[in-house]
Design a protein around this motif. Structure first.
Motif, mmCIF file in Angstrom:
data_model
loop_
_atom_site.group_PDB
_atom_site.id
_atom_site.type_symbol
_atom_site.label_atom_id
_atom_site.label_comp_id
_atom_site.label_asym_id
_atom_site.label_seq_id
_atom_site.Cartn_x
_atom_site.Cartn_y
_atom_site.Cartn_z
ATOM 1 N N ILE A 362 0.841 -1.203 0.000
ATOM 2 C CA ILE A 362 0.000 0.000 0.000
ATOM 3 C C ILE A 362 0.874 1.252 0.000
ATOM 4 O O ILE A 362 0.599 2.224 -0.714
ATOM 5 N N ALA A 366 0.484 3.964 -2.817
ATOM 6 C CA ALA A 366 -0.236 5.191 -2.468
ATOM 7 C C ALA A 366 0.565 6.153 -1.597
ATOM 8 O O ALA A 366 0.267 7.348 -1.561
ATOM 9 N N GLU A 370 -0.498 6.254 3.915
ATOM 10 C CA GLU A 370 -1.633 5.397 3.592
ATOM 11 C C GLU A 370 -1.383 3.943 3.986
ATOM 12 O O GLU A 370 -2.332 3.169 4.151
ATOM 13 N N GLY A 371 -0.103 3.575 4.148
ATOM 14 C CA GLY A 371 0.218 2.211 4.528
ATOM 15 C C GLY A 371 -0.310 1.819 5.896
ATOM 16 O O GLY A 371 -0.480 0.623 6.192
ATOM 17 N N LEU A 374 -5.062 0.454 6.619
ATOM 18 C CA LEU A 374 -5.742 -0.820 6.798
ATOM 19 C C LEU A 374 -5.570 -1.341 8.217
ATOM 20 O O LEU A 374 -6.505 -1.891 8.820
#
Length: 408
Positions: A362, A366, A370-371, A374
């Motif tokens: 991720i 992105a 953003e990693g 989730l």
């Protein structure tokens, strides 16, 4: 004298203190390898970063594969013997790693250590849950976790000093600390918990009932989310965030992790008391929400000082998610039961293995911030699943008296 040993200022049985001491020895030994393991792997030449990561992941991967077999092994050998044998397997693996002459030998020896690690982890938690009544499980898990936290803080510093002697010295130090832990367990732990000792703890429940229990389901998910974030995404992405986004030296990563570890260590015992006196359900709900806020704030931190504060907030949530789920597993499984504990442990391993990979993908696609997204969502789901748990505090029996010497 030994038979009357107690945790200072508490009414915890002796086994809780012994297990915390063992956890400290294991964590110190594991921590000394952190500064040297990647460097030692690269010393064999033509070793890529992926190959270095493989050496680190092999331990956790083999532990995950071994975990399903630990429950039957505990029933065959008993938890104390399984714990001791497991620790000595890791000790032998560490010593053999120090003697490795090739990368392949190092990879194999580190992987074999995961077998012993699975045996230790599951049997130690089984013994811990069986050593106390339900009204003490949160505090007992907190004491046990504090041993890991303190050892984890001391280990890397000791490893840095030992690396000045040689790159292999930490491996032999790790083997010695594990041998000490194994001897301590063999000599001072009782062979069984409350059930075997005849103190009337609730008997283990059938596995299908445990798997359907919302307490067990929420605990397993919490362990997965905590493994994904604490041992996975946070450890893999935060060092990159500090250097590439915040523009700080790598040493600031160590500062942030050290400060948050101190906060978690200081609060872990009060957290355990909260779990026992207020309840597992509010602890899991609150811990999930606090951890969600903390890890989100880490990702969005505009400077290093906000990041350190966010790491401390996350430490509170992570400490709760490292304590309340273990107590909930004990409630759902009926005290000490190897197979439910093994399943519970596997969820953390899966999260720790997959988290850095998915988080990294991720982040590549992105961005670093953003990693974390989730993982934060998984922590929020932990709170939602905890809403299904029964309210209240478990009605347990008072702590047992230490058994007479002939009962040991």
């Amino acid at each position: 004298m030994i038979s009357r040993l107690r945790l200072p200022g508490s009414d915890m049985p002796r086994d809780v203190l012994v297990l915390a001491v063992i956890a400290f020895c294991v964590a110190v030994g594991f921590g000394v390898l952190i500064p040297v393991l990647p460097v030692f792997a690269q010393s064999f030449g033509n070793v890529s970063q992926f190959m270095v990561g493989l050496v680190i992941s092999a331990f956790a991967f083999v532990r995950l594969l071994m975990s399903p077999a630990v429950g039957p092994l505990i029933r065959l050998l008993g938890p104390r013997t399984t714990l001791t044998v497991g620790i000595f397997i890791v000790a032998a693996s560490s010593a053999a790693s120090g003697f490795a002459g090739t990368y392949a030998q190092l990879l194999i020896m580190r992987g074999l250590g995961g077998i012993g690690s699975a045996m230790f982890t599951v049997s130690a938690m089984s013994l811990l849950l069986g050593a106390v009544p339900s009204t003490m499980r949160g505090r007992a898990a907190g004491f046990f976790q504090s041993g890991f936290l303190i050892g984890g803080m001391a280990g890397p510093a000791v490893g840095g000093l030992l690396s000045r002697i040689s790159l292999t010295a930490p491996f032999f130090f790790y083997a010695v600390t594990l041998a000490v832990a194994g001897v301590v367990g063999l000599l001072l732990l009782r062979s069984g918990g409350l059930v075997e000792a005849g103190h009337g703890a609730e008997p283990p429940r059938p596995l299908p009932q445990v798997l359907r229990d919302p307490r067990f389901q929420a605990a397993c998910w919490a362990n997965f989310a905590n493994g994904w974030n604490s041992m996975g995404v946070r450890s893999s992405l935060t060092p990159v965030l500090v250097v590439t986004v915040l523009g700080r030296e790598p040493t600031w990563t160590g500062v942030a992790f050290a400060v948050s570890a101190v906060v978690q260590t200081v609060l872990i015992v009060p957290i355990g008391k909260f779990v026992d006196t207020v309840g597992r359900r509010p602890a899991l709900i609150g811990g999930g929400l606090i951890a969600t806020v903390g890890i989100t704030a880490v990702a969005l931190s505009p400077n290093i000082w906000v990041l350190i504060a966010a790491m401390c907030v996350y430490a509170v949530g992570a400490g709760t998610l490292g304590t309340a789920p273990a107590a909930a597993v004990g409630d759902a499984a009926g005290g000490r039961s190897g197979t439910p504990v093994a399943i519970f442990s596997m969820f953390s391993d899966v999260g720790a293995i997959i988290g850095p990979l998915v988080g990294g993908l991720i982040a590549d696609a992105a961005g670093i911030r953003e990693g974390y997204a989730l993982g934060a969502a998984m922590l929020l789901v932990t709170s939602l699943l905890a809403l299904r748990m029964p309210p209240g505090v478990p009605a347990g029996r008072p702590a047992p008296e230490e058994p007479a010497e002939e009962d040991r």
